[in-house]
Write an enzyme that holds these catalytic residues in place. Sequence first.
Site, PDB file in Angstrom:
ATOM      1  N   GLU A  81      -0.292  -1.366   2.160  1.00  0.00           N
ATOM      2  CA  GLU A  81      -0.053  -0.721   3.452  1.00  0.00           C
ATOM      3  C   GLU A  81       1.202  -1.284   4.107  1.00  0.00           C
ATOM      4  OE1 GLU A  81      -3.700  -1.114   5.629  1.00  0.00           O
ATOM      5  OE2 GLU A  81      -4.778   0.274   4.326  1.00  0.00           O
ATOM      6  N   THR A  82       2.282  -1.257   3.368  1.00  0.00           N
ATOM      7  CA  THR A  82       3.538  -1.822   3.839  1.00  0.00           C
ATOM      8  C   THR A  82       4.671  -0.914   3.386  1.00  0.00           C
ATOM      9  OG1 THR A  82       4.875  -3.836   3.857  1.00  0.00           O
ATOM     10  CG2 THR A  82       3.816  -3.277   1.775  1.00  0.00           C
TER      11      THR A  82
END
Length: 1019
Positions: free
Chosen positions: A417-418
Amino acid sequence: MKKQVLEVNLNKKHFLFLLLFLIALVSFSQRTEVNFNNNWHFILEDNASFSKENFDDSSWKTLNVPHDWSFEKGVRKGGDQGQGGGYHDGGIGWYRKTFEVKKQSLSKITCINFDGVYMNSEVWINGNHLGKRPYGYISFRYDISKYLKEGENNIAVRVDNSLEPSARWYHPCGIYAPVKLIVVNPTHFKPNSIFIKTPSIKEDKATVSIDAEINGDVNKLKYEVKLFSPEGKELTKKIESLKGSNPTYQFEIENPQLWSPETPTLYRAITKILEGKKVIDEVETTFGFKTVKWETKTGFWLNGENVKLKGVCEHWEGGPVGGAWTKPMLRWKLQSLKDMGINAIRPSHNPTPPMFYDLCDEIGLLVMDEIFDGWHKKAPQDYGKQAFDEWWQRDVKEWITRDRNHPSIFVWSLGNETHSDVAPELVKFGKSLDPTRLFTSGAGNPEDMDITGVNGGSETKSFIESKTFDKPFISTEAPHTWQTRGYYRTQTWWRDNELPGTYELPNLTEKEIFFYEGINPKNWRNRKQSFNSSYDNATVRVSARKYWEVMRDNPWHSGHFRWTGFDYYGEAGLVHGGLPFNLFMGGALDVAGFKKDLFYFYQSQWTKETMIHMLPHWTHPRMEKGTVIPVWVYSNADEVELFLNGKSLGKDKPGTVWNEMQCEWMVPYQDGKLEAVAYIDGIEVKRTSFSTSKQPSKLKTSIQKLAAEDSFTTSYIITSEGLDENDNLYPYGENKVYYNIQGDVKKISMENGNPIDPTSRTKSDFRALFFGKSRLFLRALPNAEKASIITASILGDKALYTSNKITIDAKQIQIFGTSNTDDLEILYTVNGENPETKGVIYKGAFKVADATIVKAVVKQNGKVVLNMEETFGKNKGLFWGNEHSKDMWIGRGVNISAEEGILKGNAKASTKARRFKGTGFVRFDDKEGSVEFYQENDGEGGDYSIRFRYMHNNIGKMHPMKLFVNDEYIRTLEFKSTGGWEKEWKFVPTIITLKAGANSIRLETAGKSGPYIDELFVD
């Protein structure tokens, strides 16, 4: 070659052995690995003098690593790690260790190798600084040769967790993984330099390519490689004179046995550097043969078979020991997950110590090996902020070169989630280190990855039914469902209220039929502070059953990694609303390792050995007779028949559609025996039953032994259960279980799975039963000979509803060896007086009145070994309500308390007002500051309505405050007077865009101070 292992210390009784070992070490010409785990000195303070060569650390605590000081300290309101870390602390700690070196060994190369130190570790040898390693989840080593001297030497390690929170979940603090000394000749294999590839695998023949790198002078030396079968038979070997420092050999192996989760077959390669017949260096490496293929339309293929990845995500800290896992305990954890039927695991969101991958190789678990959570700041003081830009290449190199020979690893994951422009560079660099595997991420820069990984956003109906891919797809984090072991609700619970685009998840009954809670809803801080139902009906977007159907029936869906396998400490606010909750209940097993009902659902779908499991239990003393209860049975048999008090209620067959995967009966409640019988081809194969339980009156204790291996001693799991007089588990049991530990064992923790239990897991001598069960975890000391425990409990229904009869049970139980088992004497009082001086001898059950405090002592040989206390009364224990107990929370969204946020400047928490929510609010007192909230978005990015609850009475003033989302300025909000400073709260609404994953929302004063800020609501 067997590795030489030594527990180095300065105890006098071991000194002669140490000298003899070091003499042997000098004459032993090849590589030696020395266990360096035992007899460290530790202090939770910081002083520069601790690094000095001559420093008296005799007053420090002596311990063995792995060690996690944060877990040992326990939960603290205001703990440094915040809600993400389950309110545990950080801080700065030091370790020191002294060891002897003989003069002859100074000609060797000696390295100290750390498998994991969290975080910002610095190491000194004899006062000389060796370096710093910021990342807490990576292995590293230092060459200490030039600093060693004959005689006494010392190592000092500083571990700096002063900047917190440094992760979005609980993290360990300290040397949480094994340490060893590696002693080699000046000419030796470089660390992590052996690289075994299998470029061609066919049914009758496979090619093995082995690369190596050698340090030192290779003139006149030879290089030998031998390959061994899984049975230990030498298959082939090759020996040649070294012509350089980077030798490469290639072999052909006939009829290779393939590695898979079902057949985890391991081969061995032994590489040697030889001077004539003398071994200069030797390394043993395990490897395996497997073929991996990814197809956009058909998903994942292993060894030529189309395989669904049935995986779990798993934090290193998931389970009962914090971060200080020993290999026996880690084997227990992984085998527990394998028994559920998984074939894959995603260590989220960081690498683990090497023994994890060794066990996955051996047990048979495919590993999505992951390196980072973020490529920039996600938690306030995480690695992404502190060190990523400077250190990522060194850490990625260590990670891939260390792990690439493991057959269990089938894909690399670079982040979670980056999003960042660095992604293409990460992929390119990773492939330069291992061109044999593909790269993915958990919802990070999918356009740059070989495989599209999607987290929670992959759970929705709209995603599944409309998404098209030009790459293979894997659900890296789904489904998200919650369940509290032993707790049931028939009404569906959505974490963030029902979101658009979700699959249908109807209620099981028209009205709720269960009305007990861990906390009275009137005292909840927000609507999240309920326990979560074990019927598979508490979720973000989808049930576990529906998502298994989705991945099973869509060929393009490679599979999923559910969040999570075990419950874990931390992220307590995200789903559960913050204190008193201190852990995350998304696992199929709780933190004590007790299996939840969900475990058995997966087992019914993913395993072949016949199984049967029934829910819920059949003890409902406060339920009106005749209330219709959904009775579920998970089984992989052909059909199941249900009996109540011997009468058949009919048969049902497990189906393939999601809401038919369980056999189900709607049964009017009456006391008695509920029994389920499973049939295959009409023949009974399994049965299980529940009988209605009376109040608990005795303690059942069982012991599971986890065998010693490598440098780790044996561990023991002691399980306590509260039973009634007929040996039925009392499913609401809450009585404290006390332990007196005797002999050669160390207490690791006590755990019951209760997310709101404030009792210290490491310091207390008791842990309460949670829905009838609790556990004690022990580890044998080195050279242990005998150990026993005394277990005791004051037993009864805490609320005195079932019965007001109380019993006291105490026993001494041998764990290993032979101990003196003397009779125990119990003295007790029911009036609050000291039972040691005023107590009567316990001879049998007795009755008590409401609000009675029972105190008791257990004596052995006239000496008190346990002091116990238990309070009984109608308001004690679980809260028992009715169908209207939670009405006040109907329709309310997610609210995040300001006082739980990150406060800077003159922002400070206060309780000097009325009608605030939670435990307080934030005030600025005419000065400047900011409050930062954290919000997790498991779905795709999008617009959200938010509200800030505030109050002030500065008439005519707007107190403008700047709003930042993920450190980006959004707008300035104005806060009009509410008409009071005492109780007149109002709201300021706005709309913001949240990205997928972690989000920070910050309010910052704009030169005119700020109002009272109570809560952030996400509607």
